[in-house]
Design a protein around this motif. Structure first.
Motif, PDB file in Angstrom:
ATOM      1  N   GLN A 149      31.994  31.833  43.520  1.00 38.27           N
ATOM      2  CA  GLN A 149      32.303  33.265  43.502  1.00 38.27           C
ATOM      3  C   GLN A 149      31.090  34.073  43.947  1.00 38.27           C
ATOM      4  O   GLN A 149      29.941  33.665  43.737  1.00 38.27           O
ATOM      5  CB  GLN A 149      32.715  33.709  42.104  1.00 38.27           C
ATOM      6  N   ALA A 183      34.595  39.899  40.914  1.00 39.04           N
ATOM      7  CA  ALA A 183      34.322  38.562  41.446  1.00 39.04           C
ATOM      8  C   ALA A 183      35.319  38.238  42.561  1.00 39.04           C
ATOM      9  O   ALA A 183      36.503  38.550  42.458  1.00 39.04           O
ATOM     10  CB  ALA A 183      34.431  37.520  40.343  1.00 39.04           C
ATOM     11  N   GLU A 194      36.465  35.005  45.214  1.00 45.54           N
ATOM     12  CA  GLU A 194      36.364  33.594  45.587  1.00 45.54           C
ATOM     13  C   GLU A 194      35.993  33.511  47.070  1.00 45.54           C
ATOM     14  O   GLU A 194      36.699  34.055  47.922  1.00 45.54           O
ATOM     15  CB  GLU A 194      37.696  32.874  45.345  1.00 45.54           C
TER      16      GLU A 194
END
Length: 112
Positions: A2, A59, A61
């Motif tokens: 992340q 956050a 990915e």
């Protein structure tokens, strides 16, 4: 893996309402959306958001961003992630408040 972005409340609200963003004024000026790694995020908060409350830590990915994510040298030669496209709400893994307590940003447990 992340990467992280700190949003001010109006920027976060706009992303949630529109479903996408080109980022904060600094992102618009630079032509990409700035992110930080886990290790870089506390320094980013201290340097660029000192004394600011009402922030949201988001956050993302890395694998959701594909080839539009570039790692480029910035502060002290460290590589920072930069996104060369619009950030979509669907790219977001999670968001949590980043409160200011006694002048210090309080990161979610386990992050900083």
């Amino acid at each position: 893996m992340q990467i992280y972005k700190i949003f001010r409340a109006p920027e976060w609200a706009e992303l949630r309402a529109k479903g996408e963003t080109r980022g904060a004024p600094v992102d618009l000026a630079d032509g990409f959306v700035h992110f930080s790694t886990l290790e870089q995020t506390p320094e980013t908060a201290a340097k660029h958001f000192a004394g600011e409350d009402g922030l949201m830590l988001v956050a993302i990915e890395v694998d959701r961003l594909g080839d539009d994510l570039k790692w480029e040298a910035s502060r002290g030669g460290a590589l920072f992630p930069h996104l060369y496209r619009t950030l979509a709400l669907s790219d977001v893994a999670w968001g949590q408040p980043l409160p200011l307590v006694d002048g210090v940003h309080q990161f979610p447990a386990g992050l900083a």
